[in-house]
Design a protein around this motif. Structure first.
Motif, PDB file in Angstrom:
ATOM      1  N   LYS A 146       0.836  -1.202   0.000  1.00 15.43           N
ATOM      2  CA  LYS A 146       0.000   0.000   0.000  1.00 15.43           C
ATOM      3  C   LYS A 146       0.870   1.251   0.000  1.00 15.43           C
ATOM      4  CE  LYS A 146      -3.789   2.226   2.483  1.00 15.43           C
ATOM      5  NZ  LYS A 146      -4.701   2.149   3.669  1.00 15.43           N
ATOM      6  N   GLY A 147       1.964   1.183   0.712  1.00 10.57           N
ATOM      7  CA  GLY A 147       2.984   2.231   0.706  1.00 10.57           C
ATOM      8  C   GLY A 147       4.304   1.605   1.085  1.00 10.57           C
ATOM      9  N   ILE A 148       5.392   2.118   0.527  1.00 11.91           N
ATOM     10  CA  ILE A 148       6.707   1.576   0.865  1.00 11.91           C
ATOM     11  C   ILE A 148       7.047   1.959   2.304  1.00 11.91           C
ATOM     12  CG2 ILE A 148       9.170   1.677   0.314  1.00 11.91           C
ATOM     13  CD1 ILE A 148       8.296   2.407  -2.573  1.00 11.91           C
ATOM     14  N   PRO A 149       7.331   0.998   3.176  1.00 10.96           N
ATOM     15  CA  PRO A 149       7.696   1.334   4.554  1.00 10.96           C
ATOM     16  C   PRO A 149       8.858   2.317   4.584  1.00 10.96           C
ATOM     17  CG  PRO A 149       7.271  -1.017   4.364  1.00 10.96           C
ATOM     18  CD  PRO A 149       7.260  -0.464   2.966  1.00 10.96           C
ATOM     19  N   PHE A 150       8.701   3.379   5.377  1.00  5.82           N
ATOM     20  CA  PHE A 150       9.671   4.467   5.398  1.00  5.82           C
ATOM     21  C   PHE A 150      10.138   4.707   6.825  1.00  5.82           C
ATOM     22  CE2 PHE A 150      10.832   8.975   5.673  1.00  5.82           C
ATOM     23  CZ  PHE A 150      11.706   9.100   4.603  1.00  5.82           C
ATOM     24  N   TRP A 151      11.461   4.690   7.014  1.00  6.92           N
ATOM     25  CA  TRP A 151      12.081   4.890   8.316  1.00  6.92           C
ATOM     26  C   TRP A 151      13.048   6.073   8.230  1.00  6.92           C
ATOM     27  CZ3 TRP A 151      11.769   0.634  12.108  1.00  6.92           C
ATOM     28  CH2 TRP A 151      11.117  -0.510  11.621  1.00  6.92           C
ATOM     29  N   VAL A 152      13.247   6.750   9.351  1.00  7.41           N
ATOM     30  CA  VAL A 152      14.259   7.796   9.444  1.00  7.41           C
ATOM     31  C   VAL A 152      15.399   7.281  10.310  1.00  7.41           C
ATOM     32  CG1 VAL A 152      14.796  10.107  10.292  1.00  7.41           C
ATOM     33  CG2 VAL A 152      12.628   9.680   9.108  1.00  7.41           C
ATOM     34  N   GLY A 153      16.613   7.311   9.770  1.00  7.73           N
ATOM     35  CA  GLY A 153      17.787   6.876  10.522  1.00  7.73           C
ATOM     36  C   GLY A 153      18.261   7.987  11.447  1.00  7.73           C
ATOM     37  N   VAL A 154      18.584   7.618  12.687  1.00  8.30           N
ATOM     38  CA  VAL A 154      18.980   8.581  13.707  1.00  8.30           C
ATOM     39  C   VAL A 154      20.274   8.123  14.360  1.00  8.30           C
ATOM     40  CG1 VAL A 154      18.314   9.669  15.886  1.00  8.30           C
ATOM     41  CG2 VAL A 154      16.582   9.204  14.158  1.00  8.30           C
ATOM     42  N   GLY A 155      21.218   9.041  14.481  1.00  8.99           N
ATOM     43  CA  GLY A 155      22.482   8.719  15.137  1.00  8.99           C
ATOM     44  C   GLY A 155      22.586   9.219  16.563  1.00  8.99           C
ATOM     45  N   GLY A 156      21.505   9.754  17.101  1.00 10.85           N
ATOM     46  CA  GLY A 156      21.522  10.250  18.472  1.00 10.85           C
ATOM     47  C   GLY A 156      20.959  11.649  18.615  1.00 10.85           C
ATOM     48  N   SER A 157      20.450  12.204  17.534  1.00 15.05           N
ATOM     49  CA  SER A 157      19.931  13.569  17.553  1.00 15.05           C
ATOM     50  C   SER A 157      18.446  13.587  17.905  1.00 15.05           C
ATOM     51  CB  SER A 157      20.128  14.227  16.179  1.00 15.05           C
ATOM     52  OG  SER A 157      19.351  15.393  16.060  1.00 15.05           O
ATOM     53  N   PRO A 158      18.045  14.288  18.981  1.00 14.89           N
ATOM     54  CA  PRO A 158      16.613  14.427  19.292  1.00 14.89           C
ATOM     55  C   PRO A 158      15.837  15.091  18.165  1.00 14.89           C
ATOM     56  CG  PRO A 158      17.960  15.104  21.174  1.00 14.89           C
ATOM     57  CD  PRO A 158      18.891  14.916  20.011  1.00 14.89           C
ATOM     58  N   GLU A 159      16.491  16.013  17.437  1.00  9.53           N
ATOM     59  CA  GLU A 159      15.818  16.686  16.337  1.00  9.53           C
ATOM     60  C   GLU A 159      15.393  15.693  15.260  1.00  9.53           C
ATOM     61  OE1 GLU A 159      17.984  19.449  18.726  1.00  9.53           O
ATOM     62  OE2 GLU A 159      18.726  17.674  17.642  1.00  9.53           O
ATOM     63  N   SER A 160      16.246  14.713  14.983  1.00  9.88           N
ATOM     64  CA  SER A 160      15.901  13.699  13.982  1.00  9.88           C
ATOM     65  C   SER A 160      14.753  12.817  14.472  1.00  9.88           C
ATOM     66  CB  SER A 160      17.122  12.843  13.659  1.00  9.88           C
ATOM     67  OG  SER A 160      18.129  13.614  13.035  1.00  9.88           O
ATOM     68  N   ALA A 161      14.738  12.521  15.779  1.00  8.10           N
ATOM     69  CA  ALA A 161      13.646  11.724  16.355  1.00  8.10           C
ATOM     70  C   ALA A 161      12.330  12.484  16.272  1.00  8.10           C
ATOM     71  CB  ALA A 161      13.972  11.367  17.799  1.00  8.10           C
ATOM     72  N   ILE A 162      12.388  13.777  16.529  1.00 13.40           N
ATOM     73  CA  ILE A 162      11.193  14.623  16.417  1.00 13.40           C
ATOM     74  C   ILE A 162      10.683  14.620  14.985  1.00 13.40           C
ATOM     75  CG2 ILE A 162      10.389  17.019  16.507  1.00 13.40           C
ATOM     76  CD1 ILE A 162      12.256  17.365  18.966  1.00 13.40           C
ATOM     77  N   ARG A 163      11.606  14.727  14.040  1.00 12.96           N
ATOM     78  CA  ARG A 163      11.218  14.734  12.622  1.00 12.96           C
ATOM     79  C   ARG A 163      10.540  13.410  12.251  1.00 12.96           C
ATOM     80  NH1 ARG A 163      15.839  16.175  10.615  1.00 12.96           N
ATOM     81  NH2 ARG A 163      15.330  18.365  10.196  1.00 12.96           N
TER      82      ARG A 163
END
Length: 363
Positions: free
Chosen positions: A182-199
């Motif tokens: 239905k949609g390609i599973p999409f993940w955001v890779g994070v190296g330890g940044s809270p900003e990336s987790a928020i995104r």
């Protein structure tokens, strides 16, 4: 066992990934060719599939000391020699790829693989791709944010009208081909940044954490911020996915694993840090990094199982992926480690995480 979140019915997904680095074997001084590296990547993927692992990933780099600059091409080749393993980019450097081209490539992969494609998007450990593809490094964050937004719209709609800052607008554009999923599973890779987790949370994307050193406890806040942001944005907790990735090597005994892995891990660290003037790694430092409370997954099957489950108590994650083939390690050693992960570690981790009791998440 206490956990913050429940996994799928079959327990945690277990997989492996590669970045395709081309580093001289510290034991022989020889560096294999990019052609041989590709052959080994395909063989590792076949092993993972046949042994029952859940995910195989290929990461993107644009340097002569890496062989994998085009994950969707490599994963498409892998799709033809495997049957069930999920195929993921680990990671796609999203700031320097056109989201339309990315969607088309992974949608094509999804068709070729009968619905096994996934995208893990990150900002990358190196920045060569910015000048290579004509992007301004000053737009690092803006490109990443905009490209996430556009990719997710492409993923959800057959026709898209969109306007952004860094590429031409789309006017009722046909987005083809459409994937099997239905949609390609999409993940955001994070190296330890809270900003990336928020995104990641803001968009309801999966969260993939690269825990490559130090105390994993520091990532607990990352997961909490991600889940809090996602729920405030209207996403259901049951739909949120968290993955842990890390360096790993498994042998029948702890001592054998450390003796086998140390020369290659030290070589990898030297290779990765050569531009930063970091001193060579001593065995004493390595021993500390392999302790039970640390992020490096090196040891016997039982030790690796215990470390994965210890982190599961912290994060309640749904996936663990190991990178084993670093520092010029011969494929024979990599293959032995893959087999132990699949036959000795994965069954126990899946069983234990499948038994976990669902508890309220603290937000």
């Amino acid at each position: 066992m206490k956990t913050d979140n429940i996994n799928e019915n079959n327990g945690m997904e277990i997989g492996i990934y590669t970045l395709g680095d081309l580093v001289a074997d510290p034991q022989t001084g020889k560096t294999i060719s990019a052609r041989q590296r590709m052959a080994e990547i395909l063989e590792a993927a076949k092993m993972a599939d046949e042994a029952g692992l859940d995910v195989f990933g290929v990461g993107e780099h644009h340097r002569l000391d890496y062989a994998a600059s085009s994950p969707p091409v490599i994963l498409s080749a892998i799709s033809q020699v495997t049957k069930r393993v999920k195929l993921a980019s680990t990671t796609t450097v999203l700031g320097t790829v056109d989201p339309v081209r990315l969607f088309e490539d992974f949608s094509t992969l999804d068709l070729l693989s009968d619905g096994r494609a996934e995208v893990i998007a990150g900002r990358g450990a190196f920045v060569e791709s910015f000048s290579l593809f004509g992007y301004d490094l000053d737009d690092y964050d803006g490109l990443f944010e905009e490209n996430i937004d556009l990719f997710l719209k492409l993923n959800a709609n057959e026709r898209v009208t969109w306007t952004g800052k860094f590429r031409t607008p789309l006017r009722d554009a046909e987005i083809a081909p459409r994937p099997v999923q239905k949609g390609i599973p999409f993940w955001v890779g994070v190296g330890g940044s809270p900003e990336s987790a928020i995104r990641a949370g803001k968009y309801g994307a999966g969260l993939t954490m690269a825990i490559l050193g130090g105390d994993p406890m520091r990532f607990k806040q990352i997961v909490e911020v991600y889940r809090k942001t996602a729920t405030e944005a209207g996403f259901a907790l049951d739909d949120l996915k968290v993955a842990v990735t890390g360096h790993a090597f498994i042998s029948e005994t702890s001592q054998l694993a450390k003796d086998n892995y140390f020369p290659y891990y030290a070589n990898y660290r030297g290779f990765f840090n050569q531009e930063h003037g970091v001193n060579a790694m001593a065995r004493e430092e390595f021993e500390k990094l392999t302790g039970p409370e640390t992020a490096l997954f090196v040891g016997s099957p039982q030790e690796i199982t215990e470390k994965i489950l210890r982190q599961y108590e912290l994060f309640g994650h749904q996936r663990f992926m190991a990178q084993m083939d670093i520092g010029g390690m011969p494929f024979k050693k990599v293959a032995e480690s893959i087999e132990l992960l699949a036959t000795k570690v994965a069954p126990v981790v899946r069983r234990e995480t499948n038994k976990a009791v669902k508890l309220p998440v603290s937000l």
